[in-house]
Design a protein around this motif. Structure first.
Motif, PDB file in Angstrom:
ATOM      1  N   LEU A  52       0.543 -18.937  -1.336  1.00 50.42           N
ATOM      2  CA  LEU A  52      -0.836 -18.447  -1.432  1.00 50.42           C
ATOM      3  C   LEU A  52      -1.100 -17.352  -0.405  1.00 50.42           C
ATOM      4  O   LEU A  52      -1.775 -16.355  -0.705  1.00 50.42           O
ATOM      5  CB  LEU A  52      -1.823 -19.597  -1.231  1.00 50.42           C
ATOM      6  N   LEU A  53      -0.587 -17.544   0.805  1.00 51.91           N
ATOM      7  CA  LEU A  53      -0.773 -16.542   1.858  1.00 51.91           C
ATOM      8  C   LEU A  53      -0.082 -15.225   1.514  1.00 51.91           C
ATOM      9  O   LEU A  53      -0.661 -14.148   1.690  1.00 51.91           O
ATOM     10  CB  LEU A  53      -0.256 -17.080   3.199  1.00 51.91           C
ATOM     11  N   VAL A  54       1.138 -15.302   1.006  1.00 50.01           N
ATOM     12  CA  VAL A  54       1.863 -14.077   0.653  1.00 50.01           C
ATOM     13  C   VAL A  54       1.156 -13.362  -0.499  1.00 50.01           C
ATOM     14  O   VAL A  54       0.988 -12.138  -0.472  1.00 50.01           O
ATOM     15  CB  VAL A  54       3.341 -14.367   0.316  1.00 50.01           C
ATOM     16  N   ALA A  55       0.698 -14.114  -1.491  1.00 50.23           N
ATOM     17  CA  ALA A  55      -0.015 -13.507  -2.617  1.00 50.23           C
ATOM     18  C   ALA A  55      -1.313 -12.845  -2.152  1.00 50.23           C
ATOM     19  O   ALA A  55      -1.625 -11.715  -2.543  1.00 50.23           O
ATOM     20  CB  ALA A  55      -0.298 -14.546  -3.690  1.00 50.23           C
ATOM     21  N   ALA A  56      -2.067 -13.530  -1.318  1.00 53.31           N
ATOM     22  CA  ALA A  56      -3.314 -12.964  -0.801  1.00 53.31           C
ATOM     23  C   ALA A  56      -3.032 -11.739   0.056  1.00 53.31           C
ATOM     24  O   ALA A  56      -3.715 -10.715  -0.060  1.00 53.31           O
ATOM     25  CB  ALA A  56      -4.075 -14.014   0.008  1.00 53.31           C
ATOM     26  N   ALA A  57      -2.028 -11.828   0.900  1.00 49.50           N
ATOM     27  CA  ALA A  57      -1.683 -10.696   1.761  1.00 49.50           C
ATOM     28  C   ALA A  57      -1.239  -9.499   0.936  1.00 49.50           C
ATOM     29  O   ALA A  57      -1.568  -8.352   1.273  1.00 49.50           O
ATOM     30  CB  ALA A  57      -0.592 -11.099   2.747  1.00 49.50           C
ATOM     31  N   THR A  58      -0.523  -9.739  -0.145  1.00 48.29           N
ATOM     32  CA  THR A  58      -0.087  -8.635  -1.008  1.00 48.29           C
ATOM     33  C   THR A  58      -1.300  -7.866  -1.530  1.00 48.29           C
ATOM     34  O   THR A  58      -1.330  -6.637  -1.486  1.00 48.29           O
ATOM     35  CB  THR A  58       0.766  -9.172  -2.178  1.00 48.29           C
ATOM     36  N   GLY A  59      -2.313  -8.586  -1.980  1.00 46.83           N
ATOM     37  CA  GLY A  59      -3.521  -7.932  -2.480  1.00 46.83           C
ATOM     38  C   GLY A  59      -4.313  -7.226  -1.391  1.00 46.83           C
ATOM     39  O   GLY A  59      -4.732  -6.082  -1.564  1.00 46.83           O
ATOM     40  N   VAL A  60      -4.502  -7.889  -0.276  1.00 47.21           N
ATOM     41  CA  VAL A  60      -5.302  -7.305   0.797  1.00 47.21           C
ATOM     42  C   VAL A  60      -4.600  -6.086   1.400  1.00 47.21           C
ATOM     43  O   VAL A  60      -5.236  -5.059   1.664  1.00 47.21           O
ATOM     44  CB  VAL A  60      -5.628  -8.360   1.890  1.00 47.21           C
ATOM     45  N   VAL A  61      -3.293  -6.160   1.581  1.00 42.61           N
ATOM     46  CA  VAL A  61      -2.551  -5.017   2.131  1.00 42.61           C
ATOM     47  C   VAL A  61      -2.591  -3.844   1.159  1.00 42.61           C
ATOM     48  O   VAL A  61      -2.707  -2.696   1.571  1.00 42.61           O
ATOM     49  CB  VAL A  61      -1.102  -5.422   2.500  1.00 42.61           C
ATOM     50  N   ALA A  62      -2.526  -4.113  -0.146  1.00 42.51           N
ATOM     51  CA  ALA A  62      -2.618  -3.035  -1.134  1.00 42.51           C
ATOM     52  C   ALA A  62      -3.977  -2.337  -1.060  1.00 42.51           C
ATOM     53  O   ALA A  62      -4.074  -1.135  -1.273  1.00 42.51           O
ATOM     54  CB  ALA A  62      -2.381  -3.584  -2.542  1.00 42.51           C
ATOM     55  N   GLU A  63      -5.014  -3.095  -0.724  1.00 41.66           N
ATOM     56  CA  GLU A  63      -6.359  -2.524  -0.615  1.00 41.66           C
ATOM     57  C   GLU A  63      -6.596  -1.836   0.723  1.00 41.66           C
ATOM     58  O   GLU A  63      -7.202  -0.769   0.773  1.00 41.66           O
ATOM     59  CB  GLU A  63      -7.406  -3.630  -0.773  1.00 41.66           C
ATOM     60  N   GLU A  64      -6.140  -2.469   1.811  1.00 42.42           N
ATOM     61  CA  GLU A  64      -6.545  -2.034   3.147  1.00 42.42           C
ATOM     62  C   GLU A  64      -5.416  -1.490   4.007  1.00 42.42           C
ATOM     63  O   GLU A  64      -5.662  -0.949   5.080  1.00 42.42           O
ATOM     64  CB  GLU A  64      -7.223  -3.196   3.879  1.00 42.42           C
ATOM     65  N   GLY A  65      -4.177  -1.702   3.605  1.00 45.84           N
ATOM     66  CA  GLY A  65      -3.047  -1.240   4.401  1.00 45.84           C
ATOM     67  C   GLY A  65      -2.545  -2.315   5.342  1.00 45.84           C
ATOM     68  O   GLY A  65      -3.101  -3.420   5.412  1.00 45.84           O
ATOM     69  N   PRO A  66      -1.485  -2.008   6.103  1.00 43.81           N
ATOM     70  CA  PRO A  66      -0.845  -3.000   6.963  1.00 43.81           C
ATOM     71  C   PRO A  66      -1.710  -3.546   8.094  1.00 43.81           C
ATOM     72  O   PRO A  66      -1.399  -4.586   8.658  1.00 43.81           O
ATOM     73  CB  PRO A  66       0.361  -2.263   7.546  1.00 43.81           C
ATOM     74  N   GLU A  67      -2.802  -2.890   8.404  1.00 40.55           N
ATOM     75  CA  GLU A  67      -3.678  -3.372   9.480  1.00 40.55           C
ATOM     76  C   GLU A  67      -4.807  -4.245   8.926  1.00 40.55           C
ATOM     77  O   GLU A  67      -5.790  -4.509   9.607  1.00 40.55           O
ATOM     78  CB  GLU A  67      -4.240  -2.193  10.271  1.00 40.55           C
TER      79      GLU A  67
END
Length: 181
Positions: free
Chosen positions: A13-28
């Motif tokens: 769940l964390l990796v899936a959520a991080a994939t979406g958030v990073v795609a929207e906001e970048g690595p930071e």
């Protein structure tokens, strides 16, 4: 160490959520936002990923693994020139989506547990060499050329349609010119 089923689910769940958030906001991107979207607390995030780079590495490795799988699928299902072009389009979209994550994970100091460059090179070579051997691509084009060209297009294109056009123009220049009469 094998994770319990609930721990594995939380990690996924964390990796899936991080994939979406990073795609929207970048690595930071906000780690708290990633935990919120995954439906877990920040403590759970940090138990699985003690550093931002550890989480980013999991995101990038998953995306890169999928990209490499797509190279194999294309190699098996399309003629060499078409397979390479299709994969370079996927690579360009991949680079446009990661908002600098790829550059960060390709550094020798990254937390990636795999050699990202080696994975990408193997995928590209599996498509590049057959395209060259079949006469669809100039023999002097190499892996670095392809990665730098697609990365440049991804960074400069404002949207996928423009990236598609720029990649098409670039690939036209990399093809072997027809014999002149």
């Amino acid at each position: 160490m094998t994770l319990r089923a609930d721990a594995r689910r939380n990690r996924d769940l964390l990796v899936a959520a991080a994939t979406g958030v990073v795609a929207e906001e970048g690595p930071e991107a906000s780690l708290n936002e990633i935990a919120r979207r995954a439906g877990v607390g920040p403590g759970t995030l940090y138990r699985h990923f003690p550093t931002r780079d550890a989480l980013l590495a999991a995101v990038f490795e998953g995306r890169l693994s999928r990209l490499c799988e797509q190279a194999e699928e294309l190699s098996a299902s399309a003629p060499p020139g078409e397979a390479l072009v299709a994969w370079l389009r996927l690579l360009t979209v991949h680079a446009m989506t990661d908002k600098g994550l790829g550059a960060r994970m390709m550094l020798p100091t990254s937390a990636a547990s795999v050699d990202c460059w080696a994975m990408l090179r193997a995928a590209a070579d599996g498509l590049l060499k057959p395209a060259q051997e079949s006469g669809h691509l100039r023999p002097d084009v190499d892996f670095t050329d392809l990665v730098e060209l697609t990365a440049g297009i991804a960074q400069s294109a404002p949207d996928p349609a423009r990236a598609h056009r720029l990649l098409t123009l670039t690939l036209d220049g990399l093809r072997i010119p027809p014999a002149r009469a």
